[in-house]
Design a protein around this motif. Structure first.
Motif, PDB file in Angstrom:
ATOM      1  N   ASP B  95      -0.069 -19.704 -39.747  1.00 58.91           N
ATOM      2  CA  ASP B  95      -0.090 -19.196 -41.122  1.00 58.91           C
ATOM      3  C   ASP B  95      -1.347 -18.377 -41.402  1.00 58.91           C
ATOM      4  OD1 ASP B  95      -1.410 -21.579 -40.732  1.00 58.91           O
ATOM      5  OD2 ASP B  95      -0.785 -22.496 -42.607  1.00 58.91           O
ATOM      6  N   GLY B  96      -2.472 -18.710 -40.754  1.00 58.27           N
ATOM      7  CA  GLY B  96      -3.645 -17.859 -40.906  1.00 58.27           C
ATOM      8  C   GLY B  96      -3.385 -16.517 -40.243  1.00 58.27           C
ATOM      9  N   MET B 121       4.620 -20.604 -37.910  1.00 54.47           N
ATOM     10  CA  MET B 121       4.227 -22.016 -37.952  1.00 54.47           C
ATOM     11  C   MET B 121       3.276 -22.258 -39.113  1.00 54.47           C
ATOM     12  SD  MET B 121       5.936 -23.280 -35.486  1.00 54.47           S
ATOM     13  CE  MET B 121       5.240 -24.903 -35.207  1.00 54.47           C
ATOM     14  N   ASN B 123       1.251 -24.644 -41.116  1.00 50.47           N
ATOM     15  CA  ASN B 123       0.676 -25.990 -41.197  1.00 50.47           C
ATOM     16  C   ASN B 123      -0.400 -26.079 -42.279  1.00 50.47           C
ATOM     17  OD1 ASN B 123      -1.365 -24.616 -39.964  1.00 50.47           O
ATOM     18  ND2 ASN B 123      -1.237 -25.694 -38.010  1.00 50.47           N
ATOM     19  N   VAL B 125      -3.133 -24.932 -42.840  1.00 51.66           N
ATOM     20  CA  VAL B 125      -4.560 -24.860 -42.492  1.00 51.66           C
ATOM     21  C   VAL B 125      -4.755 -23.925 -41.296  1.00 51.66           C
ATOM     22  CG1 VAL B 125      -5.435 -27.137 -43.213  1.00 51.66           C
ATOM     23  CG2 VAL B 125      -4.288 -26.871 -40.996  1.00 51.66           C
ATOM     24  N   TYR B 126      -6.013 -23.573 -41.064  1.00 50.53           N
ATOM     25  CA  TYR B 126      -6.393 -22.962 -39.798  1.00 50.53           C
ATOM     26  C   TYR B 126      -6.622 -24.117 -38.840  1.00 50.53           C
ATOM     27  CZ  TYR B 126      -7.286 -18.390 -41.973  1.00 50.53           C
ATOM     28  OH  TYR B 126      -7.164 -17.199 -42.619  1.00 50.53           O
ATOM     29  N   GLY B 127      -5.664 -24.353 -37.962  1.00 54.00           N
ATOM     30  CA  GLY B 127      -5.771 -25.489 -37.061  1.00 54.00           C
ATOM     31  C   GLY B 127      -6.856 -25.281 -36.026  1.00 54.00           C
TER      32      GLY B 127
END
Ligand SMILES: Cc1ncc(C[n+]2csc(CCOP(=O)(O)OP(=O)(O)O)c2C)c(N)n1
Ligand code: SF4
Ligand SMILES: [Mg+2]
Lengths: 347, 259
Positions: B95-96, B121, B123, B125-127
């Motif tokens: 998403d980022g 994808m 989620n 956040v920046y995973g």
């Protein structure tokens, strides 16, 4: 034919089948030419991208899929492409990037300039890499070097920058397009789906520092081969010369005019014109310094190629410099006068 | 004995996913690989992994792949698909990657109706970089760069990318799914398969958004993360088909241009 359009035509003749770019002066005639003509060619793709960032990444994608691909821009747009060029260098993807230099830094102006020499010859983006940089000085060379750029890009799997400026891009001169060479490259990196075989990966991420180091050395070995084999220059009128002017691209055209006038002042001058800016023709220049001691660098910048000339000649010869940054193109008369003054002062 | 469960052909033979336990990426990878097998297109598929937790996807998928710089997947995929229209091309993005740094590339690939598929994808956040705020982070959701919780005034609002892209005439198929339960995984698989089939039929741009658990950065157990998707995240990002354009409208002569 006009310079920018020559690049488009030469690219198509050289087998370029993918072009992506974003409008910016002074190179708009390149995308315009491609929009009109590339789509007429079997398999030819033209995309006006949403940005220069997108354009270079489309070129990377097209190159990974096996196409000869090109993008073009100027100053601000070339800056935006640097992340992508760095990535292509890491992934060893071929591609041609045209920079029709304009006045900078920042938005600058749209007049001819040579302020992007450092950016082009030092890689330009992040990381330890080089691109081949070719600097045409005439419309004929625009045609020839555009074609050569695709061959070099394929031979070394490297991004190749064609570095010219708004002046050459707008100029009209007759040209003869040479017969393109058959494309020679090893297609083993090209993605087309794995078929029934092993899947291929193209990547630049190498997390292990020792592996990354080895990749850097591998690139470096390639750059050394290029540096040894691919230097190009024009040496003009230097046999009897007291002074050798060093200039490239549009500045070299001005210098040639100045050299004629210097004869009237009783000064014998010649020209050393690098055509490959990276690799810089260091040895060729140094050889000239064996007999002559006076060199005069002229650039349409505050002095960037000057550093490469110094690296080549430091200790061998005296080096003077004249620069006109910001989009100013001096006349041959102005340059001749500056050289005369400099020469007389030194006597 | 009948074999009822095995590794898809389109995943490599020997590896262990580096993803955290309970991460949605590994489930999505498996689902995509199964579909590539079922459609029989392993030999003509080219994937584009992102900068993000899924950057090493090429170590898992046994298909041709080229890594894209952060956010540039749709531009790279555009170049590939235009040169090789016969291939199944997908860009896999966080998403980022998609909604922040690569929003221009995503939006314009969709608007051109590029005939490839994006697996998005989400989620929240920046995973990969350690749980910073993403454009999709929910209001009041804590992240390392929105420590008290996302504040609309200071940080802006969570973006519903799928709904925005659905407004573009170039897009053919957009669905939001999640992989937080076996039933939802089956639905996700159906959605991706349909998107790939649309692409093979030349119908134009498709995107499957997957609400994907990131237990590590959400600081939850895998089970709680799956529950959070049901209870909270899917309220902001409703599950379901967002756009399914009849073949005619986004058909061969319009979007999904061959070259
Ligand atoms: C130009 C650039 N800026 C920043 C980064 C660092 N970076 C790598 S991945 C990432 C965020 C990934 O988040 P997301 O796309 O949501 O993927 P996730 O890891 O959550 O799956 C960032 C900021 C980068 N690689 N390149
Ligand atoms: S940080 Fe989150 S997205 Fe990344 S692997 Fe772990 S759980 Fe998955
Ligand atoms: Mg994310």
């Amino acid at each position: 034919m006009q310079g920018n359009r020559i690049i488009g035509e030469a690219a198509i003749r050289a087998g370029c089948r993918f072009y992506a770019g974003y409008p910016i002066t002074p190179q708009n005639e390149i995308p315009e030419y491609m929009a009109e003509n590339l789509r007429k060619v079997e398999g030819g793709v033209f995309i006006q991208s949403e940005s220069e960032i997108a354009a270079i990444n489309m070129v990377a994608g097209a190159a990974s899929a096996g196409a000869r691909a090109m993008t073009s821009s100027s100053g601000p747009g070339i800056s935006l492409k640097q992340e992508g060029i760095s990535s292509m260098a890491a992934q060893e993807l071929p591609g041609v990037i045209v920079n029709m230099m304009r006045g900078g830094p920042g938005l600058g102006n749209i007049r001819p300039s040579q302020g992007d020499y450092f950016q082009a010859t030092r890689g330009g983006g992040h990381g330890d890499y080089r691109t081949i940089v070719l600097a045409p000085g005439t419309c004929q060379e625009l045609a020839d070097l555009t074609m050569d750029a695709f061959d070099l890009a394929d031979r070394y799997r490297i991004p190749v920058v064609l570095l010219a400026d708004g002046m050459i891009g707008q100029m009209m001169e007759p040209v003869v397009f040479k017969e393109p060479k058959p494309r020679q490259y090893s297609a083993d990196y090209v993605l087309k789906g794995a078929g029934t075989g092993k899947a291929k990966t193209i990547k630049g991420l190498i997390l292990d520092p020792l592996d990354m180091e080895e990749h850097n050395w591998k690139l470096d070995r390639k750059y050394r081969v290029i540096a040894a084999k691919e230097t190009r220059c024009e040496i003009f009128n230097t046999d009897e010369a007291d002074i050798v002017v060093v200039a490239y691209g549009t500045a070299a055209r001005v210098a040639k005019g100045a050299i004629k006038r210097l004869g009237d002042h009783g000064i014998k001058a010649g020209l050393f014109r690098p055509i490959s800016l990276w690799p810089f023709p260091t040895e060729e220049l140094r050889r000239l310094a064996g007999t002559r001691k006076e060199f005069f660098v002229f650039e349409m910048s505050t002095g960037q190629m000057l550093e490469d000339v110094r690296l080549a000649l430091q200790g061998y010869a005296d080096i003077a410099f004249h620069g006109r940054p910001g989009g100013v193109v001096p006349t041959p008369v102005e340059l001749a006068n500056v050289i005369v003054r400099q020469y007389r002062r030194d006597r | 004995m009948k074999k009822v469960f095995s590794r898809p052909e389109s995943l490599r033979k020997k590896f262990v996913f580096h993803y955290c336990p309970g991460c949605g990426h590994s489930i999505a990878h498996r689902v995509i690989a199964e579909i590539i097998d079922e459609l029989g297109v392993r030999g003509t598929t080219i994937g584009v992994p992102p900068a993000g937790c899924a950057v090493l996807a090429y170590n898992y998928f046994d298909v041709d792949m080229i890594e894209a710089m952060h956010g540039r997947g749709p531009a790279v995929a555009t170049g590939i698909k235009r040169v090789r229209p016969e291939c199944l091309v997908f860009s896999y993005q966080g998403d980022g990657d998609l909604a922040a740094i690569g929003i221009a590339e995503t939006f314009h690939a969709a608007n051109r109706g590029e005939n490839f598929t994006i697996i998005f994808m989400n989620n929240a956040v920046y995973g990969m970089t350690g749980g910073q705020m993403a454009p999709t982070t929910l209001l009041d959701q804590k992240s390392t760069t929105s420590p008290p919780g996302r504040n609309a005034v200071l940080d802006g609002y969570p973006v519903r990318i799928s709904e925005i892209l659905a407004m573009l005439p170039g897009t053919a198929y957009i669905e939001r799914c999640t992989v937080n339960s076996p039933a939802n995984i089956v639905k996700t698989k159906r959605a991706i398969k349909k998107a790939f089939q649309y692409q093979l039929d030349g119908r134009g741009f498709s995107l499957i958004e997957i609400l994907s658990p990131c237990p590590t950065n959400w600081k939850m157990s895998p089970i709680d993360a799956c529950r959070w998707i049901d209870d909270v995240m899917s309220k902001q990002f409703p599950i379901g088909v967002i756009k399914d354009e009849p073949a005619k409208a986004a058909g061969k002569e319009g979007a999904g241009h061959d070259r």
